[in-house]
Motif scaffolding. Sequence first.
Motif, PDB file in Angstrom:
ATOM      1  N   GLN A  32      46.995  67.809  54.605  1.00 42.23           N
ATOM      2  CA  GLN A  32      45.880  66.902  54.395  1.00 42.23           C
ATOM      3  C   GLN A  32      46.014  65.648  55.256  1.00 42.23           C
ATOM      4  OE1 GLN A  32      45.312  65.881  50.314  1.00 42.23           O
ATOM      5  NE2 GLN A  32      43.425  64.783  50.678  1.00 42.23           N
ATOM      6  N   TYR A  33      47.222  65.226  55.524  1.00 39.44           N
ATOM      7  CA  TYR A  33      47.477  64.001  56.263  1.00 39.44           C
ATOM      8  C   TYR A  33      48.322  64.297  57.500  1.00 39.44           C
ATOM      9  CZ  TYR A  33      45.966  61.960  51.864  1.00 39.44           C
ATOM     10  OH  TYR A  33      45.251  61.649  50.746  1.00 39.44           O
ATOM     11  N   ALA A  34      47.835  65.183  58.358  1.00 38.53           N
ATOM     12  CA  ALA A  34      48.621  65.641  59.511  1.00 38.53           C
ATOM     13  C   ALA A  34      48.973  64.494  60.444  1.00 38.53           C
ATOM     14  CB  ALA A  34      47.855  66.725  60.264  1.00 38.53           C
ATOM     15  N   ARG A  35      48.017  63.635  60.747  1.00 37.37           N
ATOM     16  CA  ARG A  35      48.283  62.527  61.658  1.00 37.37           C
ATOM     17  C   ARG A  35      49.274  61.536  61.033  1.00 37.37           C
ATOM     18  NH1 ARG A  35      44.761  57.921  64.504  1.00 37.37           N
ATOM     19  NH2 ARG A  35      44.818  57.066  62.424  1.00 37.37           N
ATOM     20  N   GLY A  36      49.072  61.211  59.763  1.00 37.00           N
ATOM     21  CA  GLY A  36      49.985  60.298  59.080  1.00 37.00           C
ATOM     22  C   GLY A  36      51.391  60.862  59.000  1.00 37.00           C
ATOM     23  N   ARG A  37      51.494  62.162  58.773  1.00 34.31           N
ATOM     24  CA  ARG A  37      52.823  62.795  58.722  1.00 34.31           C
ATOM     25  C   ARG A  37      53.510  62.682  60.079  1.00 34.31           C
ATOM     26  NH1 ARG A  37      56.372  65.676  56.201  1.00 34.31           N
ATOM     27  NH2 ARG A  37      57.414  67.466  57.115  1.00 34.31           N
ATOM     28  N   GLN A  38      52.769  62.877  61.148  1.00 28.56           N
ATOM     29  CA  GLN A  38      53.347  62.753  62.479  1.00 28.56           C
ATOM     30  C   GLN A  38      53.835  61.323  62.705  1.00 28.56           C
ATOM     31  OE1 GLN A  38      52.326  61.042  65.451  1.00 28.56           O
ATOM     32  NE2 GLN A  38      53.838  62.050  66.746  1.00 28.56           N
ATOM     33  N   ASP A  63      60.397  67.495  65.600  1.00 33.10           N
ATOM     34  CA  ASP A  63      59.431  67.776  64.522  1.00 33.10           C
ATOM     35  C   ASP A  63      58.155  66.961  64.721  1.00 33.10           C
ATOM     36  OD1 ASP A  63      61.289  69.480  63.350  1.00 33.10           O
ATOM     37  OD2 ASP A  63      61.954  67.997  61.860  1.00 33.10           O
ATOM     38  N   ALA A  64      58.319  65.711  65.164  1.00 31.52           N
ATOM     39  CA  ALA A  64      57.156  64.844  65.410  1.00 31.52           C
ATOM     40  C   ALA A  64      56.326  65.357  66.584  1.00 31.52           C
ATOM     41  CB  ALA A  64      57.610  63.412  65.662  1.00 31.52           C
ATOM     42  N   VAL A  65      56.996  65.873  67.604  1.00 31.10           N
ATOM     43  CA  VAL A  65      56.280  66.457  68.749  1.00 31.10           C
ATOM     44  C   VAL A  65      55.458  67.650  68.280  1.00 31.10           C
ATOM     45  CG1 VAL A  65      56.556  67.746  70.910  1.00 31.10           C
ATOM     46  CG2 VAL A  65      57.874  65.650  70.530  1.00 31.10           C
ATOM     47  N   GLU A  66      56.075  68.524  67.497  1.00 32.47           N
ATOM     48  CA  GLU A  66      55.355  69.695  66.984  1.00 32.47           C
ATOM     49  C   GLU A  66      54.170  69.270  66.126  1.00 32.47           C
ATOM     50  OE1 GLU A  66      58.420  71.976  65.055  1.00 32.47           O
ATOM     51  OE2 GLU A  66      59.275  72.631  66.973  1.00 32.47           O
ATOM     52  N   ALA A  67      54.350  68.221  65.342  1.00 34.48           N
ATOM     53  CA  ALA A  67      53.262  67.725  64.500  1.00 34.48           C
ATOM     54  C   ALA A  67      52.142  67.105  65.336  1.00 34.48           C
ATOM     55  CB  ALA A  67      53.793  66.703  63.490  1.00 34.48           C
ATOM     56  N   ALA A  68      52.473  66.614  66.533  1.00 34.05           N
ATOM     57  CA  ALA A  68      51.470  65.980  67.402  1.00 34.05           C
ATOM     58  C   ALA A  68      50.630  66.999  68.163  1.00 34.05           C
ATOM     59  CB  ALA A  68      52.152  65.041  68.394  1.00 34.05           C
ATOM     60  N   GLU A  69      51.139  68.216  68.292  1.00 30.30           N
ATOM     61  CA  GLU A  69      50.400  69.246  69.024  1.00 30.30           C
ATOM     62  C   GLU A  69      49.095  69.535  68.302  1.00 30.30           C
ATOM     63  OE1 GLU A  69      53.355  72.305  69.219  1.00 30.30           O
ATOM     64  OE2 GLU A  69      54.379  71.359  70.911  1.00 30.30           O
ATOM     65  N   GLY A  70      48.017  69.429  69.029  1.00 30.51           N
ATOM     66  CA  GLY A  70      46.700  69.661  68.439  1.00 30.51           C
ATOM     67  C   GLY A  70      46.060  68.405  67.891  1.00 30.51           C
ATOM     68  N   LEU A  71      46.794  67.312  67.830  1.00 34.09           N
ATOM     69  CA  LEU A  71      46.202  66.041  67.411  1.00 34.09           C
ATOM     70  C   LEU A  71      45.627  65.348  68.645  1.00 34.09           C
ATOM     71  CD1 LEU A  71      48.882  64.427  65.049  1.00 34.09           C
ATOM     72  CD2 LEU A  71      46.797  65.623  64.391  1.00 34.09           C
ATOM     73  N   TYR A  72      44.490  64.749  68.490  1.00 33.76           N
ATOM     74  CA  TYR A  72      43.901  63.978  69.575  1.00 33.76           C
ATOM     75  C   TYR A  72      44.010  62.509  69.200  1.00 33.76           C
ATOM     76  CZ  TYR A  72      42.277  68.556  70.830  1.00 33.76           C
ATOM     77  OH  TYR A  72      42.239  69.876  71.171  1.00 33.76           O
TER      78      TYR A  72
END
Length: 110
Positions: A32-38, A63-72
């Motif tokens: 739910q909070y993908a950007r915040g988690r990153q 882990d942060a890099v993986e979470a950033a993939e697909g985020l704009y």
Amino acid sequence: MAAKFGHCFTALGRGDIATRFATRSLDVDGRQYARGRQFNLVLLAVAHAQNGEPEEAARIGVDAVEAAEGLYSSRARDYLTDLADRLSKHVGLPAVQDFAERARPVLASA
């Protein structure tokens, strides 16, 4: 609120305290909070870097890099750039090299 406190303590150079708050900040629903988690993963990585734990910072950074993939999100990239700068003096460590290699494509997409 935990992330806010974590940011305050990293700004003060108190990675030891920031680590506790950054860890708590990850108790959110990552779907739910993908950007915040990153953001919070980078916060935790920075806190570990401040604590003189570059390998742990790099591991969490991946882990942060993986979470950033697909985020704009330019902010997500800015946070990763800051972490990469902090870890650059430890580039001889395998975990830091791995982080740098994994972060490169994400940071290049800016």
